[in-house]
Design a protein around this motif. Structure first.
Motif, short mmCIF file in Angstrom:
data_model
loop_
_atom_site.label_atom_id
_atom_site.label_comp_id
_atom_site.label_asym_id
_atom_site.label_seq_id
_atom_site.Cartn_x
_atom_site.Cartn_y
_atom_site.Cartn_z
N GLN A 24 0.86 -1.19 0.00
CA GLN A 24 0.00 0.00 0.00
C GLN A 24 0.89 1.24 0.00
N PHE A 25 0.53 2.19 -0.85
CA PHE A 25 1.31 3.42 -0.97
C PHE A 25 1.19 4.26 0.30
N VAL A 26 2.31 4.77 0.77
CA VAL A 26 2.34 5.67 1.92
C VAL A 26 2.62 7.07 1.39
N ARG A 27 1.67 7.95 1.56
CA ARG A 27 1.85 9.32 1.07
C ARG A 27 2.78 10.06 2.02
N PRO A 28 3.90 10.57 1.49
CA PRO A 28 4.81 11.33 2.36
C PRO A 28 4.16 12.65 2.78
N SER A 29 4.47 13.11 3.98
CA SER A 29 3.92 14.39 4.41
C SER A 29 4.58 15.50 3.58
N ALA A 30 3.86 16.55 3.33
CA ALA A 30 4.37 17.63 2.49
C ALA A 30 5.51 18.38 3.18
N PHE A 31 5.41 18.52 4.49
CA PHE A 31 6.42 19.29 5.21
C PHE A 31 6.99 18.46 6.36
N PRO A 32 8.31 18.43 6.47
CA PRO A 32 8.93 17.64 7.53
C PRO A 32 8.84 18.34 8.89
N ALA A 33 9.02 17.54 9.92
CA ALA A 33 9.04 18.09 11.28
C ALA A 33 10.30 18.93 11.46
N PHE A 34 10.19 19.95 12.30
CA PHE A 34 11.36 20.76 12.63
C PHE A 34 12.17 19.99 13.67
N THR A 35 13.33 19.50 13.26
CA THR A 35 14.27 18.84 14.17
C THR A 35 15.66 19.37 13.86
N ARG A 36 16.56 19.19 14.78
CA ARG A 36 17.95 19.61 14.56
C ARG A 36 18.52 18.92 13.33
N PHE A 37 18.29 17.61 13.21
CA PHE A 37 18.81 16.87 12.07
C PHE A 37 18.24 17.41 10.76
N ASN A 38 16.92 17.61 10.70
CA ASN A 38 16.31 18.12 9.47
C ASN A 38 16.80 19.52 9.13
N LEU A 39 17.05 20.33 10.15
CA LEU A 39 17.61 21.67 9.92
C LEU A 39 18.99 21.55 9.27
N PHE A 40 19.85 20.69 9.85
CA PHE A 40 21.19 20.50 9.28
C PHE A 40 21.09 19.97 7.85
N LEU A 41 20.16 19.07 7.60
CA LEU A 41 19.99 18.54 6.26
C LEU A 41 19.53 19.64 5.31
N ARG A 42 18.56 20.46 5.73
CA ARG A 42 18.11 21.58 4.89
C ARG A 42 19.28 22.45 4.48
N ASP A 43 20.19 22.70 5.44
CA ASP A 43 21.33 23.58 5.20
C ASP A 43 22.57 22.82 4.74
N SER A 44 22.39 21.58 4.29
CA SER A 44 23.46 20.75 3.73
C SER A 44 24.65 20.56 4.68
N PHE A 45 24.36 20.51 5.98
CA PHE A 45 25.37 20.26 7.00
C PHE A 45 26.52 21.26 6.91
N THR A 46 26.17 22.53 6.63
CA THR A 46 27.19 23.58 6.58
C THR A 46 26.71 24.82 7.32
N CYS A 47 27.64 25.49 7.93
CA CYS A 47 27.36 26.75 8.61
C CYS A 47 26.87 27.75 7.57
N GLN A 48 25.78 28.41 7.86
CA GLN A 48 25.21 29.37 6.92
C GLN A 48 25.87 30.73 6.98
N TYR A 49 26.92 30.85 7.84
CA TYR A 49 27.68 32.09 7.91
C TYR A 49 29.06 31.95 7.27
N CYS A 50 29.72 30.80 7.46
CA CYS A 50 31.09 30.66 6.93
C CYS A 50 31.28 29.44 6.04
N GLY A 51 30.32 28.53 6.01
CA GLY A 51 30.43 27.34 5.15
C GLY A 51 31.11 26.15 5.79
N SER A 52 31.52 26.26 7.04
CA SER A 52 32.17 25.14 7.73
C SER A 52 31.19 24.00 7.97
N GLY A 53 31.71 22.79 8.03
CA GLY A 53 30.88 21.63 8.33
C GLY A 53 31.20 21.05 9.69
#
Length: 188
Positions: free
Chosen positions: A74-103
Protein backbone atom coordinates in the motif's frame (compact mmCIF):
# COMPACT_ATOMS: atom_id res chain seq x y z
CA UNK A 1 31.98 -20.61 -4.15
CA UNK A 2 32.37 -18.11 -1.29
CA UNK A 3 29.76 -15.39 -1.05
CA UNK A 4 29.95 -12.74 1.71
CA UNK A 5 26.18 -12.80 2.34
CA UNK A 6 26.24 -16.50 3.26
CA UNK A 7 28.32 -15.92 6.39
CA UNK A 8 26.99 -12.44 7.15
CA UNK A 9 25.24 -12.23 10.52
CA UNK A 10 21.51 -11.55 10.04
CA UNK A 11 21.79 -8.34 12.07
CA UNK A 12 24.07 -6.95 9.37
CA UNK A 13 21.44 -7.59 6.67
CA UNK A 14 19.22 -4.50 6.69
CA UNK A 15 16.31 -4.33 4.28
CA UNK A 16 15.77 -1.36 1.98
CA UNK A 17 12.09 -0.36 2.11
CA UNK A 18 10.45 0.99 -1.03
CA UNK A 19 7.05 2.58 -1.25
CA UNK A 20 4.41 0.90 -3.43
CA UNK A 21 5.68 2.97 -6.37
CA UNK A 22 9.16 1.43 -5.90
CA UNK A 23 10.81 4.64 -4.69
CA UNK A 24 12.60 4.69 -1.32
CA UNK A 25 10.40 5.85 1.54
CA UNK A 26 13.27 8.09 2.57
CA UNK A 27 16.78 8.86 1.40
CA UNK A 28 18.04 10.53 4.54
CA UNK A 29 17.84 8.71 6.73
CA UNK A 30 17.68 5.84 4.29
CA UNK A 31 14.50 3.78 4.76
CA UNK A 32 15.89 0.58 6.24
CA UNK A 33 14.26 -2.05 8.42
CA UNK A 34 16.01 -4.70 10.50
CA UNK A 35 15.68 -8.19 9.02
CA UNK A 36 13.19 -9.26 11.72
CA UNK A 37 10.75 -6.46 10.84
CA UNK A 38 11.07 -7.22 7.13
CA UNK A 39 10.42 -10.95 7.62
CA UNK A 40 7.39 -10.21 9.81
CA UNK A 41 6.00 -7.84 7.13
CA UNK A 42 6.47 -10.58 4.51
CA UNK A 43 4.50 -13.08 6.58
CA UNK A 44 1.79 -10.50 7.26
CA UNK A 45 1.59 -9.95 3.47
CA UNK A 46 2.21 -6.21 3.79
CA UNK A 47 5.23 -6.18 1.46
CA UNK A 48 6.59 -7.88 -1.64
CA UNK A 49 10.17 -9.12 -1.75
CA UNK A 50 12.10 -7.43 -4.55
CA UNK A 51 15.60 -8.80 -3.85
CA UNK A 52 17.23 -11.08 -1.29
CA UNK A 53 20.56 -11.73 0.37
CA UNK A 54 22.20 -15.13 0.02
CA UNK A 55 21.82 -15.44 3.82
CA UNK A 56 18.97 -17.64 4.98
CA UNK A 57 17.10 -17.93 8.23
CA UNK A 58 15.10 -20.99 9.06
CA UNK A 59 12.66 -22.51 11.49
CA UNK A 60 12.05 -26.24 11.99
CA UNK A 61 9.59 -26.19 9.08
CA UNK A 62 10.68 -23.37 6.75
CA UNK A 63 13.68 -21.65 5.16
CA UNK A 64 13.76 -18.10 3.88
CA UNK A 65 16.41 -15.96 2.23
CA UNK A 66 16.58 -12.62 4.01
CA UNK A 67 15.02 -9.82 1.98
CA UNK A 68 17.45 -7.08 0.95
CA UNK A 69 14.79 -4.97 -0.82
CA UNK A 70 11.05 -4.95 -0.17
CA UNK A 71 8.18 -2.86 -1.53
CA UNK A 72 5.11 -1.90 0.47
CA UNK A 73 1.85 -3.17 -0.98
CA UNK A 74 0.00 0.00 0.00
CA UNK A 75 1.31 3.42 -0.97
CA UNK A 76 2.34 5.67 1.92
CA UNK A 77 1.85 9.32 1.07
CA UNK A 78 4.81 11.33 2.36
CA UNK A 79 3.92 14.39 4.41
CA UNK A 80 4.37 17.63 2.49
CA UNK A 81 6.42 19.29 5.21
CA UNK A 82 8.93 17.64 7.53
CA UNK A 83 9.04 18.09 11.28
CA UNK A 84 11.36 20.76 12.63
CA UNK A 85 14.27 18.84 14.17
CA UNK A 86 17.95 19.61 14.56
CA UNK A 87 18.81 16.87 12.07
CA UNK A 88 16.31 18.12 9.47
CA UNK A 89 17.61 21.67 9.92
CA UNK A 90 21.19 20.50 9.28
CA UNK A 91 19.99 18.54 6.26
CA UNK A 92 18.11 21.58 4.89
CA UNK A 93 21.33 23.58 5.20
CA UNK A 94 23.46 20.75 3.73
CA UNK A 95 25.37 20.26 7.00
CA UNK A 96 27.19 23.58 6.58
CA UNK A 97 27.36 26.75 8.61
CA UNK A 98 25.21 29.37 6.92
CA UNK A 99 27.68 32.09 7.91
CA UNK A 100 31.09 30.66 6.93
CA UNK A 101 30.43 27.34 5.15
CA UNK A 102 32.17 25.14 7.73
CA UNK A 103 30.88 21.63 8.33
CA UNK A 104 32.35 21.28 11.82
CA UNK A 105 30.97 21.88 15.32
CA UNK A 106 27.46 22.54 14.00
CA UNK A 107 24.82 24.15 16.19
CA UNK A 108 21.67 26.03 15.35
CA UNK A 109 21.31 29.78 15.52
CA UNK A 110 18.22 31.90 16.02
CA UNK A 111 18.56 34.55 13.30
CA UNK A 112 16.45 36.92 15.36
CA UNK A 113 17.66 35.97 18.86
CA UNK A 114 15.11 34.70 21.33
CA UNK A 115 16.06 37.58 23.61
CA UNK A 116 14.78 39.90 20.86
CA UNK A 117 11.54 37.95 20.39
CA UNK A 118 12.76 35.42 17.83
CA UNK A 119 11.08 32.03 17.79
CA UNK A 120 12.28 28.52 17.04
CA UNK A 121 10.81 28.11 13.56
CA UNK A 122 12.12 27.01 10.18
CA UNK A 123 12.08 30.66 9.07
CA UNK A 124 14.16 31.90 12.03
CA UNK A 125 16.76 29.18 12.60
CA UNK A 126 19.90 28.50 10.59
CA UNK A 127 22.78 26.05 10.91
CA UNK A 128 25.85 27.73 12.39
CA UNK A 129 29.22 26.45 13.49
CA UNK A 130 30.03 27.05 17.14
CA UNK A 131 32.59 29.83 16.44
CA UNK A 132 30.13 31.77 14.22
CA UNK A 133 27.28 31.26 16.68
CA UNK A 134 29.49 32.56 19.50
CA UNK A 135 30.65 35.52 17.38
CA UNK A 136 27.07 36.45 16.47
CA UNK A 137 25.91 36.12 20.06
CA UNK A 138 22.56 37.67 20.92
CA UNK A 139 22.51 39.93 17.86
CA UNK A 140 20.85 39.72 14.47
CA UNK A 141 23.14 38.99 11.51
CA UNK A 142 22.90 42.67 10.48
CA UNK A 143 23.87 43.84 13.99
CA UNK A 144 26.80 41.38 14.01
CA UNK A 145 27.86 42.30 10.44
CA UNK A 146 27.48 38.67 9.37
CA UNK A 147 25.69 37.61 6.19
CA UNK A 148 23.72 34.40 5.80
CA UNK A 149 24.45 32.30 2.69
CA UNK A 150 20.75 31.47 2.37
CA UNK A 151 17.71 32.80 4.14
CA UNK A 152 16.04 30.28 6.45
CA UNK A 153 12.89 28.75 4.99
CA UNK A 154 10.48 25.93 5.65
CA UNK A 155 11.57 23.09 3.35
CA UNK A 156 9.28 20.57 1.75
CA UNK A 157 9.85 16.88 2.37
CA UNK A 158 10.89 16.61 -1.28
CA UNK A 159 13.62 19.25 -0.78
CA UNK A 160 15.01 17.38 2.24
CA UNK A 161 14.95 14.09 0.32
CA UNK A 162 16.74 15.76 -2.57
CA UNK A 163 19.39 17.15 -0.21
CA UNK A 164 19.70 13.71 1.40
CA UNK A 165 20.76 12.18 -1.92
CA UNK A 166 24.01 14.13 -1.60
CA UNK A 167 24.89 12.34 1.64
CA UNK A 168 24.90 8.57 1.05
CA UNK A 169 25.17 6.36 4.13
CA UNK A 170 28.33 4.39 4.86
CA UNK A 171 26.77 1.08 3.84
CA UNK A 172 24.96 0.38 0.59
CA UNK A 173 24.32 -3.18 -0.56
CA UNK A 174 24.72 -4.12 -4.25
CA UNK A 175 21.06 -5.22 -4.49
CA UNK A 176 19.97 -1.65 -3.71
CA UNK A 177 21.70 -0.18 -6.79
CA UNK A 178 18.60 -0.07 -9.01
CA UNK A 179 16.55 1.79 -6.40
CA UNK A 180 18.96 4.46 -5.15
CA UNK A 181 20.54 7.35 -6.97
CA UNK A 182 23.94 8.12 -5.51
CA UNK A 183 27.13 8.35 -7.53
CA UNK A 184 29.22 6.27 -5.15
CA UNK A 185 30.54 2.73 -5.35
CA UNK A 186 28.26 0.23 -3.63
CA UNK A 187 29.35 -2.70 -1.47
CA UNK A 188 28.92 -6.22 -2.72
Amino acid sequence: MYHPDVIRHPDSCPTLVLNADYTPLSYYPLSLWPWQTAVKAVFLERVDIVATYEREVHSPSARMRLPSVIALRQFVRPSAFPAFTRFNLFLRDSFTCQYCGSGHELTFDHVVPRAQGGRTTWENVATACAPCNLRKGGRTPRQAHMALYTNPHRPTSWQLQDNGRRFPPNYLHESWRDWLYWDVPLEA
